[in-house]
Design an enzyme around this catalytic site. Structure first.
Site, PDB file in Angstrom:
ATOM      1  N   ASP A   1       0.846  -1.190   0.000  1.00 50.50           N
ATOM      2  CA  ASP A   1       0.000   0.000   0.000  1.00 50.50           C
ATOM      3  C   ASP A   1       0.883   1.242   0.000  1.00 50.50           C
ATOM      4  O   ASP A   1       2.063   1.179   0.375  1.00 50.50           O
ATOM      5  CB  ASP A   1      -0.901   0.024   1.245  1.00 50.50           C
ATOM      6  CG  ASP A   1      -2.212   0.759   1.016  1.00 50.50           C
ATOM      7  OD1 ASP A   1      -2.167   1.994   0.851  1.00 50.50           O
ATOM      8  OD2 ASP A   1      -3.274   0.115   0.996  1.00 50.50           O
TER       9      ASP A   1
ATOM     10  N   TYR B   1     -14.790   4.699 -14.350  1.00 51.14           N
ATOM     11  CA  TYR B   1     -14.508   3.607 -13.410  1.00 51.14           C
ATOM     12  C   TYR B   1     -15.043   2.292 -13.956  1.00 51.14           C
ATOM     13  O   TYR B   1     -14.350   1.272 -13.941  1.00 51.14           O
ATOM     14  CB  TYR B   1     -15.148   3.930 -12.064  1.00 51.14           C
ATOM     15  CG  TYR B   1     -14.980   2.852 -11.014  1.00 51.14           C
ATOM     16  CD1 TYR B   1     -13.756   2.633 -10.398  1.00 51.14           C
ATOM     17  CD2 TYR B   1     -16.068   2.054 -10.636  1.00 51.14           C
ATOM     18  CE1 TYR B   1     -13.611   1.650  -9.428  1.00 51.14           C
ATOM     19  CE2 TYR B   1     -15.923   1.078  -9.670  1.00 51.14           C
ATOM     20  CZ  TYR B   1     -14.701   0.876  -9.073  1.00 51.14           C
ATOM     21  OH  TYR B   1     -14.551  -0.100  -8.106  1.00 51.14           O
TER      22      TYR B   1
ATOM     23  N   LYS C   1     -12.899  -1.161 -14.921  1.00 48.88           N
ATOM     24  CA  LYS C   1     -13.162  -2.466 -14.317  1.00 48.88           C
ATOM     25  C   LYS C   1     -13.574  -3.497 -15.367  1.00 48.88           C
ATOM     26  O   LYS C   1     -13.319  -4.701 -15.206  1.00 48.88           O
ATOM     27  CB  LYS C   1     -14.222  -2.338 -13.222  1.00 48.88           C
ATOM     28  CG  LYS C   1     -13.721  -1.557 -12.004  1.00 48.88           C
ATOM     29  CD  LYS C   1     -12.463  -2.182 -11.394  1.00 48.88           C
ATOM     30  CE  LYS C   1     -12.055  -1.521 -10.097  1.00 48.88           C
ATOM     31  NZ  LYS C   1     -10.891  -2.193  -9.465  1.00 48.88           N
TER      32      LYS C   1
ATOM     33  N   ASP D   1       3.735   1.699  -4.912  1.00 46.71           N
ATOM     34  CA  ASP D   1       2.914   2.394  -5.896  1.00 46.71           C
ATOM     35  C   ASP D   1       2.680   1.418  -7.033  1.00 46.71           C
ATOM     36  O   ASP D   1       3.601   1.075  -7.781  1.00 46.71           O
ATOM     37  CB  ASP D   1       3.651   3.641  -6.400  1.00 46.71           C
ATOM     38  CG  ASP D   1       2.904   4.389  -7.496  1.00 46.71           C
ATOM     39  OD1 ASP D   1       1.850   3.890  -7.959  1.00 46.71           O
ATOM     40  OD2 ASP D   1       3.384   5.463  -7.908  1.00 46.71           O
TER      41      ASP D   1
ATOM     42  N   ASN E   1      -5.971  -5.807  -5.553  1.00 43.50           N
ATOM     43  CA  ASN E   1      -7.144  -5.136  -4.993  1.00 43.50           C
ATOM     44  C   ASN E   1      -7.089  -3.613  -5.127  1.00 43.50           C
ATOM     45  O   ASN E   1      -8.129  -2.981  -5.251  1.00 43.50           O
ATOM     46  CB  ASN E   1      -7.287  -5.508  -3.514  1.00 43.50           C
ATOM     47  CG  ASN E   1      -8.243  -4.583  -2.784  1.00 43.50           C
ATOM     48  OD1 ASN E   1      -9.457  -4.651  -2.968  1.00 43.50           O
ATOM     49  ND2 ASN E   1      -7.696  -3.692  -1.965  1.00 43.50           N
TER      50      ASN E   1
END
Length: 268
Positions: free
Chosen positions: A39, A162, A166, A66, A93
């Site tokens: 993260d 978005y 996806k 990153d 994720n």
């Protein structure tokens, strides 16, 4: 989902410092896996890793990462391998959602979502396959689980870009699964379509939709999602986390290239 045993497995979870990623990391650890959190949020990520050590035993860890940077991906998989002594589960994720009407979205917003959701996930698949394939650093095969969204399967206002990113994750998953199989990598590649979960990101979407005038209030936006969901509720972190554990487990050994909806029927 305590019946699934991941003892001896080693997992890297991107975006694992909070929200769905944190829940997925905890579920993998509860099933017996060692987990490295990746993260940008160093303090929060280290806190989650320490909590995993405290509850499930030492051997977990954190790496600052990153996901849009190729070199940092190489560093992350090497660090995960060093911390855990191998790598056979990768959960891509980490992602970003910026709510905007199509008439108002900016080039910078589009670019940011493409870079994190498409570029970042693609680099994750790249380094996951490189690391897990027979000649790779870990070399024992495994499972890659990409996190897409129910947004890839429905038309909901305010999230056009978005949704497009996806959808790209879904296509990427299928081609990656085919390449892995054809080349004998021994790595299954699947993706998950989570429904709306009331995490910070999920509720941010509801607030943004209300601010754009798409719904009278955040509560009305949430109500619209529930109305579209046959199960009659929002998703929970555990719903998504349990599905990740399943796709990582031997019970899913003959499953690759799929997009698994965990959305209460919203995207059917």
């Amino acid at each position: 989902m305590g019946s699934l045993d991941l003892s001896g497995r080693r997992a890297l979870v991107t975006g694992g410092a909070q929200g769905l990623g944190e829940g997925m990391a905890k579920a993998l650890a509860a099933a017996g896996a060692k987990v490295v959190i990746s993260d940008l949020q160093k303090d929060a990520g280290e806190k989650v890793a320490d909590a995993l050590d405290s509850e499930y035993g030492a051997g977990n860890g954190f790496v600052a990462h990153d996901i849009t940077d190729d070199a940092q991906w190489e560093n992350a998989v090497v660090a995960a391998n060093d911390i855990m002594g191998g790598l056979d589960i990768l959960v891509n994720n980490a992602g970003i959602e910026i709510t905007s009407l199509l008439t108002e979205v900016t080039a910078d917003e589009i670019r940011k979502m493409l870079e994190v959701n498409v570029l970042g996930t693609t680099l994750g698949v790249k380094w996951g396959l490189r690391t897990m394939r027979p000649e790779g650093l870990a070399g024992q095969g495994g499972a890659i689980i990409n996190i897409a969204s129910v947004a890839a399967t429905i038309a909901f206002p305010g999230i056009a870009v978005y949704s497009a990113t996806k959808s790209a994750v879904d296509r990427l998953t299928k081609v990656a699964a085919m390449e892995s199989g054809k080349l004998g990598y021994g790595v299954r590649v699947n993706c998950l379509y989570p429904g709306l979960v009331p995490t910070e990101m999920g509720m941010g979407l509801a607030n943004d939709c209300a601010q754009l005038g798409l719904f009278e209030s955040p509560e009305a936006a949430v109500g619209a999602v529930i109305a579209l969901t046959p199960a009659g509720r929002l998703g929970e972190v555990a719903d998504m986390a349990d599905a990740v554990v399943f796709l990582a487990s031997d019970e899913a050994r003959f499953i690759t290239g799929i997009g698994l909806p965990v959305d209460g029927g919203m995207g059917m």
